[in-house]
Design a protein around this motif. Structure first.
Motif, PDB file in Angstrom:
ATOM      1  N   TRP A  37       0.843  -1.203   0.000  1.00  0.00           N
ATOM      2  CA  TRP A  37       0.000   0.000   0.000  1.00  0.00           C
ATOM      3  C   TRP A  37       0.877   1.251   0.000  1.00  0.00           C
ATOM      4  N   PRO A  38       0.590   2.229  -0.886  1.00  0.00           N
ATOM      5  CA  PRO A  38       1.329   3.506  -0.812  1.00  0.00           C
ATOM      6  C   PRO A  38       0.972   4.278   0.460  1.00  0.00           C
ATOM      7  N   ASP A  39      -0.226   4.046   1.004  1.00  0.00           N
ATOM      8  CA  ASP A  39      -0.708   4.791   2.160  1.00  0.00           C
ATOM      9  C   ASP A  39      -0.232   4.113   3.459  1.00  0.00           C
ATOM     10  N   PRO A  40       0.579   4.833   4.261  1.00  0.00           N
ATOM     11  CA  PRO A  40       1.105   4.226   5.497  1.00  0.00           C
ATOM     12  C   PRO A  40      -0.001   3.731   6.435  1.00  0.00           C
ATOM     13  N   ALA A  41      -1.141   4.386   6.434  1.00  0.00           N
ATOM     14  CA  ALA A  41      -2.227   3.957   7.329  1.00  0.00           C
ATOM     15  C   ALA A  41      -2.733   2.567   6.929  1.00  0.00           C
ATOM     16  N   ARG A  42      -2.762   2.287   5.631  1.00  0.00           N
ATOM     17  CA  ARG A  42      -3.210   0.962   5.185  1.00  0.00           C
ATOM     18  C   ARG A  42      -2.147  -0.093   5.474  1.00  0.00           C
ATOM     19  N   ARG A  43      -0.866   0.277   5.346  1.00  0.00           N
ATOM     20  CA  ARG A  43       0.200  -0.676   5.722  1.00  0.00           C
ATOM     21  C   ARG A  43       0.088  -1.024   7.204  1.00  0.00           C
ATOM     22  N   HIS A  44      -0.102   0.021   8.011  1.00  0.00           N
ATOM     23  CA  HIS A  44      -0.227  -0.192   9.458  1.00  0.00           C
ATOM     24  C   HIS A  44      -1.430  -1.088   9.773  1.00  0.00           C
ATOM     25  N   ALA A  45      -2.534  -0.866   9.067  1.00  0.00           N
ATOM     26  CA  ALA A  45      -3.744  -1.657   9.352  1.00  0.00           C
ATOM     27  C   ALA A  45      -3.490  -3.142   9.095  1.00  0.00           C
ATOM     28  N   ALA A  46      -2.775  -3.456   8.014  1.00  0.00           N
ATOM     29  CA  ALA A  46      -2.495  -4.867   7.712  1.00  0.00           C
ATOM     30  C   ALA A  46      -1.560  -5.464   8.770  1.00  0.00           C
ATOM     31  N   PHE A  47      -0.519  -4.730   9.137  1.00  0.00           N
ATOM     32  CA  PHE A  47       0.407  -5.223  10.179  1.00  0.00           C
ATOM     33  C   PHE A  47      -0.343  -5.431  11.498  1.00  0.00           C
ATOM     34  N   ALA A  48      -1.222  -4.486  11.826  1.00  0.00           N
ATOM     35  CA  ALA A  48      -1.942  -4.582  13.109  1.00  0.00           C
ATOM     36  C   ALA A  48      -2.894  -5.778  13.110  1.00  0.00           C
ATOM     37  N   ARG A  49      -3.526  -6.068  11.978  1.00  0.00           N
ATOM     38  CA  ARG A  49      -4.396  -7.265  11.909  1.00  0.00           C
ATOM     39  C   ARG A  49      -3.571  -8.523  12.113  1.00  0.00           C
ATOM     40  N   MET A  50      -2.386  -8.561  11.499  1.00  0.00           N
ATOM     41  CA  MET A  50      -1.508  -9.730  11.695  1.00  0.00           C
ATOM     42  C   MET A  50      -1.090  -9.864  13.157  1.00  0.00           C
ATOM     43  N   HIS A  51      -0.773  -8.739  13.785  1.00  0.00           N
ATOM     44  CA  HIS A  51      -0.335  -8.800  15.182  1.00  0.00           C
ATOM     45  C   HIS A  51      -1.462  -9.348  16.064  1.00  0.00           C
ATOM     46  N   ALA A  52      -2.678  -8.917  15.819  1.00  0.00           N
ATOM     47  CA  ALA A  52      -3.807  -9.416  16.615  1.00  0.00           C
ATOM     48  C   ALA A  52      -4.004 -10.917  16.392  1.00  0.00           C
ATOM     49  N   LEU A  53      -3.868 -11.369  15.149  1.00  0.00           N
ATOM     50  CA  LEU A  53      -4.018 -12.804  14.861  1.00  0.00           C
ATOM     51  C   LEU A  53      -2.919 -13.603  15.560  1.00  0.00           C
ATOM     52  N   GLN A  54      -1.694 -13.072  15.529  1.00  0.00           N
ATOM     53  CA  GLN A  54      -0.588 -13.805  16.148  1.00  0.00           C
ATOM     54  C   GLN A  54      -0.731 -13.838  17.683  1.00  0.00           C
ATOM     55  N   GLN A  55      -1.180 -12.723  18.256  1.00  0.00           N
ATOM     56  CA  GLN A  55      -1.378 -12.708  19.712  1.00  0.00           C
ATOM     57  C   GLN A  55      -2.423 -13.735  20.126  1.00  0.00           C
ATOM     58  N   ALA A  56      -3.487 -13.842  19.353  1.00  0.00           N
ATOM     59  CA  ALA A  56      -4.542 -14.813  19.667  1.00  0.00           C
ATOM     60  C   ALA A  56      -3.989 -16.236  19.562  1.00  0.00           C
ATOM     61  N   LEU A  57      -3.198 -16.479  18.517  1.00  0.00           N
ATOM     62  CA  LEU A  57      -2.613 -17.816  18.334  1.00  0.00           C
ATOM     63  C   LEU A  57      -1.648 -18.147  19.476  1.00  0.00           C
ATOM     64  N   HIS A  58      -0.823 -17.155  19.830  1.00  0.00           N
ATOM     65  CA  HIS A  58       0.162 -17.341  20.903  1.00  0.00           C
ATOM     66  C   HIS A  58      -0.525 -17.669  22.226  1.00  0.00           C
ATOM     67  N   GLY A  59      -1.701 -17.105  22.430  1.00  0.00           N
ATOM     68  CA  GLY A  59      -2.450 -17.407  23.647  1.00  0.00           C
ATOM     69  C   GLY A  59      -2.830 -18.878  23.738  1.00  0.00           C
ATOM     70  N   ARG A  60      -3.070 -19.489  22.593  1.00  0.00           N
ATOM     71  CA  ARG A  60      -3.463 -20.916  22.581  1.00  0.00           C
ATOM     72  C   ARG A  60      -2.256 -21.838  22.454  1.00  0.00           C
ATOM     73  N   TYR A  61      -1.193 -21.359  21.782  1.00  0.00           N
ATOM     74  CA  TYR A  61       0.010 -22.179  21.560  1.00  0.00           C
ATOM     75  C   TYR A  61       1.223 -21.351  21.991  1.00  0.00           C
ATOM     76  N   PRO A  62       1.734 -21.567  23.205  1.00  0.00           N
ATOM     77  CA  PRO A  62       2.835 -20.724  23.714  1.00  0.00           C
ATOM     78  C   PRO A  62       4.090 -20.770  22.837  1.00  0.00           C
ATOM     79  N   GLN A  63       4.265 -21.871  22.105  1.00  0.00           N
ATOM     80  CA  GLN A  63       5.450 -21.976  21.251  1.00  0.00           C
ATOM     81  C   GLN A  63       5.325 -21.120  19.979  1.00  0.00           C
ATOM     82  N   ALA A  64       4.132 -20.593  19.697  1.00  0.00           N
ATOM     83  CA  ALA A  64       3.898 -19.790  18.486  1.00  0.00           C
ATOM     84  C   ALA A  64       4.259 -18.334  18.770  1.00  0.00           C
TER      85      ALA A  64
END
Ligand code: PLP
Length: 225
Positions: free
Chosen positions: A162-189
């Motif tokens: 994305w040329p727009d930094p806000a859209r880049r941030h939104a994608a990274f933030a969605r990934m971070h939320a998904l990873q945090q949720a996964l890490h909560g269920r699988y500590p090795q993740a």
């Protein structure tokens, strides 16, 4: 020419410190680069290297065995090429379907440590990109966690440029939320792989624990990839 490695390491440290996050792992993406360029970076202390193409990677892994390098497959992998990958790599970051989980698990030699696996997520839902949908993460994670020869380590994404930094941030933030949720269920993740040459500092601010950097380390690729 001066090596870009110290500058990139210090950029990573600064970005992590500013965000109050741990310093991420640097994966040097060496696709299309000659073995000599990898050996030169290894001599500076770089350990982890990422490759996209199986045949090219296997030749480099063999040529550089003995240096104690850690190899990550980051490109799309067909199940019929899973065997050499399961034998010769330490990480596969591009796992996105159950058939590939089964093939990697079957071919990982039982006398080696488990193969570290990241689930690749197509976070911007691009038809041109591989990766699973966010809704498929749970089923894939369960399949990976059930395999003794595999170790679920987290998520990987290649967001749209994305040329727009806000859209880049939104994608990274969605990934971070998904990873945090996964890490909560699988500590090795514990791993979130995102950020490349042009956006790694932003990715670290948004929670990346591993960044994949090619051109900023090696210069332009030798042929378009
Ligand atoms: C090539 C590649 C990179 C590195 O990209 P640069 O822009 O050269 O840093 C990172 N991740 C993946 C999956 C790649 O294929």
């Amino acid at each position: 020419m001066q090596s870009p490695l110290p500058g990139i390491l210090s950029n990573l440290q600064n970005a992590a410190q500013a965000a109050g996050r741990p310093v991420p792992t640097l994966l040097a993406v060496s696709k299309t680069q000659p073995t000599a360029a990898i050996a030169a970076l290894a001599a500076e202390g770089q350990r982890a290297f990422g490759e996209n193409y199986v045949q090219e990677a296997l030749a480099k892994i063999e040529a550089l065995q003995g240096l104690g390098l850690e190899w990550h497959l980051i490109g799309h992998l067909q199940s019929n090429k899973a065997e050499p990958v399961a034998r010769h790599f330490q990480w596969v970051q591009s796992v996105d379907r159950p058939k590939l989980v089964a093939a990697l698990a079957r071919h990982r030699p039982a006398d080696l440590p488990p193969l570290n696996v990241l689930i690749q997520v197509n976070i911007d839902d691009e038809s041109s990109k591989h990766g699973c949908q966010p809704a498929q993460i749970d089923a894939l994670a369960a399949a990976i966690a059930a395999e003794p020869t595999l170790q679920l380590r987290g998520l990987m994404a290649i967001p749209a440029p994305w040329p727009d930094p806000a859209r880049r941030h939104a994608a990274f933030a969605r990934m971070h939320a998904l990873q945090q949720a996964l890490h909560g269920r699988y500590p090795q993740a514990d791993t979130l792989s995102m950020g490349m040459s042009s956006d790694y500092a932003e990715a670290v601010a948004d929670g990346a624990t591993l960044v994949r950097i090619g051109t900023a380390l090696f210069g332009a690729r030798v042929h378009p990839a």
